[in-house]
Design a protein around this motif. Sequence first.
Motif, PDB file in Angstrom:
ATOM      1  N   ASN A  25       0.802  -1.222   0.000  1.00 15.40           N
ATOM      2  CA  ASN A  25       0.000   0.000   0.000  1.00 15.40           C
ATOM      3  C   ASN A  25       0.834   1.270   0.000  1.00 15.40           C
ATOM      4  OD1 ASN A  25      -2.679   1.400   0.431  1.00 15.40           O
ATOM      5  ND2 ASN A  25      -1.616   2.074   2.266  1.00 15.40           N
ATOM      6  N   HIS A  26       1.999   1.218   0.642  1.00 16.81           N
ATOM      7  CA  HIS A  26       2.774   2.454   0.813  1.00 16.81           C
ATOM      8  C   HIS A  26       4.251   2.134   0.990  1.00 16.81           C
ATOM      9  CE1 HIS A  26       1.211   1.117   4.797  1.00 16.81           C
ATOM     10  NE2 HIS A  26       2.488   1.207   5.107  1.00 16.81           N
ATOM     11  N   TRP A  27       5.078   3.133   0.807  1.00 15.85           N
ATOM     12  CA  TRP A  27       6.481   3.101   1.184  1.00 15.85           C
ATOM     13  C   TRP A  27       6.713   4.199   2.216  1.00 15.85           C
ATOM     14  CZ3 TRP A  27       8.817   2.858  -4.456  1.00 15.85           C
ATOM     15  CH2 TRP A  27       8.752   1.531  -4.917  1.00 15.85           C
ATOM     16  N   GLY A  28       7.951   4.302   2.673  1.00 16.11           N
ATOM     17  CA  GLY A  28       8.300   5.382   3.584  1.00 16.11           C
ATOM     18  C   GLY A  28       8.715   6.634   2.824  1.00 16.11           C
ATOM     19  N   ALA A  29       8.630   7.757   3.492  1.00 14.29           N
ATOM     20  CA  ALA A  29       9.005   9.032   2.868  1.00 14.29           C
ATOM     21  C   ALA A  29      10.482   9.081   2.505  1.00 14.29           C
ATOM     22  CB  ALA A  29       8.664  10.189   3.811  1.00 14.29           C
ATOM     23  N   THR A  53       3.941  10.105   6.783  1.00 15.73           N
ATOM     24  CA  THR A  53       5.297   9.645   6.462  1.00 15.73           C
ATOM     25  C   THR A  53       5.289   8.407   5.569  1.00 15.73           C
ATOM     26  OG1 THR A  53       5.325   8.339   8.503  1.00 15.73           O
ATOM     27  CG2 THR A  53       6.273  10.565   8.595  1.00 15.73           C
ATOM     28  N   MET A  54       4.111   8.015   5.072  1.00 19.24           N
ATOM     29  CA  MET A  54       4.006   6.820   4.243  1.00 19.24           C
ATOM     30  C   MET A  54       3.275   7.144   2.941  1.00 19.24           C
ATOM     31  SD  MET A  54       3.012   3.931   7.074  1.00 19.24           S
ATOM     32  CE  MET A  54       4.127   3.486   8.419  1.00 19.24           C
ATOM     33  N   PRO A  55       3.974   7.642   1.925  1.00 18.75           N
ATOM     34  CA  PRO A  55       3.345   7.951   0.646  1.00 18.75           C
ATOM     35  C   PRO A  55       2.614   6.736   0.073  1.00 18.75           C
ATOM     36  CG  PRO A  55       5.567   8.835   0.739  1.00 18.75           C
ATOM     37  CD  PRO A  55       5.412   7.991   1.952  1.00 18.75           C
ATOM     38  N   ASP A  56       1.426   6.978  -0.447  1.00 21.90           N
ATOM     39  CA  ASP A  56       0.527   5.909  -0.886  1.00 21.90           C
ATOM     40  C   ASP A  56       0.833   5.513  -2.326  1.00 21.90           C
ATOM     41  OD1 ASP A  56      -2.077   4.580   0.202  1.00 21.90           O
ATOM     42  OD2 ASP A  56      -2.533   5.055  -1.882  1.00 21.90           O
ATOM     43  N   LEU A  57       1.201   4.243  -2.520  1.00 25.73           N
ATOM     44  CA  LEU A  57       1.558   3.761  -3.853  1.00 25.73           C
ATOM     45  C   LEU A  57       0.321   3.596  -4.727  1.00 25.73           C
ATOM     46  CD1 LEU A  57       4.157   1.074  -2.756  1.00 25.73           C
ATOM     47  CD2 LEU A  57       4.663   3.211  -3.940  1.00 25.73           C
ATOM     48  N   ASN A  58       0.502   3.871  -6.005  1.00 24.98           N
ATOM     49  CA  ASN A  58      -0.601   3.847  -6.970  1.00 24.98           C
ATOM     50  C   ASN A  58      -0.565   2.540  -7.756  1.00 24.98           C
ATOM     51  OD1 ASN A  58      -2.558   4.327  -8.873  1.00 24.98           O
ATOM     52  ND2 ASN A  58      -1.422   5.921  -9.968  1.00 24.98           N
ATOM     53  N   GLN A  59      -1.272   1.515  -7.248  1.00 23.72           N
ATOM     54  CA  GLN A  59      -1.241   0.212  -7.918  1.00 23.72           C
ATOM     55  C   GLN A  59      -1.985   0.209  -9.248  1.00 23.72           C
ATOM     56  OE1 GLN A  59      -2.652   0.367  -4.664  1.00 23.72           O
ATOM     57  NE2 GLN A  59      -0.686   0.036  -3.641  1.00 23.72           N
ATOM     58  N   SER A  60      -2.721   1.270  -9.564  1.00 22.29           N
ATOM     59  CA  SER A  60      -3.369   1.343 -10.870  1.00 22.29           C
ATOM     60  C   SER A  60      -2.400   1.808 -11.959  1.00 22.29           C
ATOM     61  CB  SER A  60      -4.580   2.284 -10.821  1.00 22.29           C
ATOM     62  OG  SER A  60      -4.184   3.598 -10.490  1.00 22.29           O
ATOM     63  N   ASN A  61      -1.205   2.239 -11.578  1.00 24.29           N
ATOM     64  CA  ASN A  61      -0.138   2.550 -12.523  1.00 24.29           C
ATOM     65  C   ASN A  61       0.566   1.237 -12.869  1.00 24.29           C
ATOM     66  OD1 ASN A  61       2.411   3.131 -13.653  1.00 24.29           O
ATOM     67  ND2 ASN A  61       2.533   5.104 -12.613  1.00 24.29           N
ATOM     68  N   PRO A  62       0.545   0.787 -14.124  1.00 23.98           N
ATOM     69  CA  PRO A  62       1.133  -0.514 -14.481  1.00 23.98           C
ATOM     70  C   PRO A  62       2.607  -0.646 -14.105  1.00 23.98           C
ATOM     71  CG  PRO A  62      -0.198   0.328 -16.289  1.00 23.98           C
ATOM     72  CD  PRO A  62      -0.091   1.442 -15.290  1.00 23.98           C
ATOM     73  N   ARG A  88       2.270 -12.241   4.704  1.00 27.89           N
ATOM     74  CA  ARG A  88       1.184 -11.510   5.355  1.00 27.89           C
ATOM     75  C   ARG A  88       1.239 -10.125   4.736  1.00 27.89           C
ATOM     76  NH1 ARG A  88       0.984  -6.472   8.466  1.00 27.89           N
ATOM     77  NH2 ARG A  88      -0.951  -6.527   9.655  1.00 27.89           N
ATOM     78  N   VAL A  89       0.143  -9.670   4.151  1.00 29.28           N
ATOM     79  CA  VAL A  89       0.148  -8.386   3.441  1.00 29.28           C
ATOM     80  C   VAL A  89      -0.518  -7.324   4.304  1.00 29.28           C
ATOM     81  CG1 VAL A  89      -0.508  -7.140   1.363  1.00 29.28           C
ATOM     82  CG2 VAL A  89       0.127  -9.551   1.220  1.00 29.28           C
ATOM     83  N   ASP A  90       0.240  -6.313   4.612  1.00 33.00           N
ATOM     84  CA  ASP A  90      -0.211  -5.208   5.450  1.00 33.00           C
ATOM     85  C   ASP A  90      -1.261  -4.371   4.721  1.00 33.00           C
ATOM     86  OD1 ASP A  90       0.309  -3.474   7.874  1.00 33.00           O
ATOM     87  OD2 ASP A  90       0.785  -2.036   6.290  1.00 33.00           O
ATOM     88  N   THR A  91      -2.235  -3.864   5.466  1.00 33.27           N
ATOM     89  CA  THR A  91      -3.258  -2.922   4.961  1.00 33.27           C
ATOM     90  C   THR A  91      -3.784  -3.329   3.576  1.00 33.27           C
ATOM     91  OG1 THR A  91      -1.480  -1.445   4.174  1.00 33.27           O
ATOM     92  CG2 THR A  91      -2.431  -0.972   6.329  1.00 33.27           C
ATOM     93  N   TYR A  92      -4.090  -4.600   3.424  1.00 31.33           N
ATOM     94  CA  TYR A  92      -4.451  -5.141   2.110  1.00 31.33           C
ATOM     95  C   TYR A  92      -5.635  -4.400   1.489  1.00 31.33           C
ATOM     96  CZ  TYR A  92      -5.263  -8.710  -1.481  1.00 31.33           C
ATOM     97  OH  TYR A  92      -5.424  -9.367  -2.686  1.00 31.33           O
ATOM     98  N   SER A  93      -6.646  -4.128   2.271  1.00 31.55           N
ATOM     99  CA  SER A  93      -7.875  -3.559   1.713  1.00 31.55           C
ATOM    100  C   SER A  93      -7.818  -2.054   1.506  1.00 31.55           C
ATOM    101  CB  SER A  93      -9.069  -3.916   2.601  1.00 31.55           C
ATOM    102  OG  SER A  93      -8.802  -3.630   3.961  1.00 31.55           O
ATOM    103  N   TYR A  94      -6.653  -1.439   1.744  1.00 34.46           N
ATOM    104  CA  TYR A  94      -6.483  -0.017   1.418  1.00 34.46           C
ATOM    105  C   TYR A  94      -5.922   0.177   0.006  1.00 34.46           C
ATOM    106  CZ  TYR A  94      -7.332   1.331   6.268  1.00 34.46           C
ATOM    107  OH  TYR A  94      -7.917   1.541   7.493  1.00 34.46           O
ATOM    108  N   ASN A  95      -5.455  -0.910  -0.591  1.00 37.86           N
ATOM    109  CA  ASN A  95      -4.909  -0.820  -1.944  1.00 37.86           C
ATOM    110  C   ASN A  95      -6.027  -0.618  -2.969  1.00 37.86           C
ATOM    111  OD1 ASN A  95      -1.870  -1.827  -1.779  1.00 37.86           O
ATOM    112  ND2 ASN A  95      -3.051  -3.101  -0.374  1.00 37.86           N
TER     113      ASN A  95
END
Length: 635
Positions: free
Chosen positions: A236-240, A313-322, A345-352
């Motif tokens: 879902n995210h990486w660190g800043a 501090t956790m920019p949200d990754l855009n999984q809709s970008n191929p 184990r996938v963190d914050t799975y349903s936020y993606n």
Amino acid sequence: MKKILYILIFLSTTSSIAQQIEKVEPPFWWNGMHRNELQLMLYGKDIARYTPEMEGITINNIRKTENPNYLFVTINTENVPAGKYTLKLLKNGKRAVDSYVYEFRERKEGSALRKGFDSSDLIYLLMPDRFANGDSGNDSHPGTTEAADRSKSGGRHGGDIQGIIDHLDYIEKLGATAIWSTPLLEDNDPEYSYHTYAQSDVYRIDPRYGTNEDYKRLADELHKRDMKLLMDYVTNHWGAEHWMIKDLPTYDWVHLFPEHGRREFPERRSRSGAEGSRRAGYANSNYRMETQYDPNTSDIDKKYCVDGWFVSTMPDLNQSNPLVLNYLIQNAIWWIEYTGLDGFRVDTYSYNDKEGISEWTKAIMDEYPHFNIVGEIWLHNQAQIAYWQKDSEIGALQDFNSHLPSVMDFTLHDALGVVFNEDEATWDKGIVKVYSNFVNDFLYSDINNLLVFAENHDTQRLNHIYEGDIDKYKMAMTLIATVRGIPQIYYGSEIGMAGNKDKGDGDIRKDFPGGWEGDENNAFTASGRTEKQKEYFDFTSKLFSWRKHTPVIHTGKTKHYLPENNVYVYFRYNDNDTVMVLLNNSAEARTVKTDRFAESIGHHTKGKEVLSGKAVDISETINIPSKTAMILKLE
């Protein structure tokens, strides 16, 4: 003089080359993979000016972005033998920079058919920074910002991979067959980095935990014991502080909110943290995961759930970008193949982005069809949790399939956090809360692939909720050890550790006693445990060691009965065995008449209490003390 000039020119040239190709990711790959294409990410100053060429390998596609420091090169990997291949960067048909040697490694035999964790396992969840310090030499590291300081509850304390390896005997004796460690990848946040969910390099183990080789060694040591390793993966995210966040490959690599700030593209080659992306606008998630499937939701609410950042501090990754999605898929596969992982184990799975995370999950399961992935679906409604499990009939109503094999039974967790303090049964209070959880099992597509737990690293400690009452702890552990699904326990609770989340996360993530030199007692050893720690450990070890060798609990069917007088009775059974479980949640001893359970008891007249070994007559009644769990193998 000419020689000096030549050296200066040479140094200038090689310096320029070093700037032009700084990274290639994935750093290497394997032959014989299911996926026949590999997208190499090349990074270096103005690298997009050049044309790549790879000897002996076909380049299918070259993708340039608005940031000239990136090239995405897709190569055909079908039937590529293991070996080293030269990657050249050309300008006007001539080599412009030094060649890069890319390696394809021999894939391990049987890798694709590896067996993931399942309902025969007990998962031991630990936080590496707080478990054990096996190598004090890496507590701090010159390449990372935050130094170890055990006086800070939110600081780094020095636990590491070697500390886990040193105590595998302890974990195995507990009856655990798998380890889920919270993330180990580099997190270079200036503070509070020990949890490692704000990652700054997803191809590198944080050096304060060890090396990539150490992580692989942990997997190898577990496999020698027929145990498994789960990686806590963050999609879902990486660190800043992630190096790519400082120089975004594309404007939409992360979710930005230009309406919250200026619309400029983040400064290229920025070395100032996430400041560039923040200039383009930041917004926090509203955390309303219901918007992912609510047929009446507004677009704006869904956007702020899915696209909003989990924290600043956790920019949200855009999984809709191929490009982002493929990067995450390849990174996940790389870690499975390199380390020999047995699950995620996938963190914050349903936020993606749900279509993107579904594609990510399917790609991994296509590569490893017997692998297992459990997603954190922190919801409080079983239909909503079930929506996210693979082949869910609920998800199918919206033409959605997550392809996610396992989800976490948070509604059972919710019940376990209150039920053993409810001595008096009413219509909706007392042990009926547990019964009511299982009446909705029809919602799940695979009830044996649910993660069942009483606590984890984000929740209140069970022993805090129940104020160190070991009888209530025993009831909770007996329940998760005997119901359908995959049990997970949290480090330290098996020796009575408590912690109050209201005091901060550090209080529920304390150091394991004995994990550091100079600790007052060493709970890793029988001789080092206090009497209280020994009572907790001995019970937990006996319970889960029994479960480990009891297939009827792993895959048997369930039949349960409406609770009476705050006593819950259920059976796990198959063609060969029947186990009867009684939970007396009352403050008083109870006498349970057994004729009501005739359809489950059948011809059996006695049972053997599995932990004490005592024989129990079940022909008419069973006496069970207050706040007690009883497991009977029917004979």
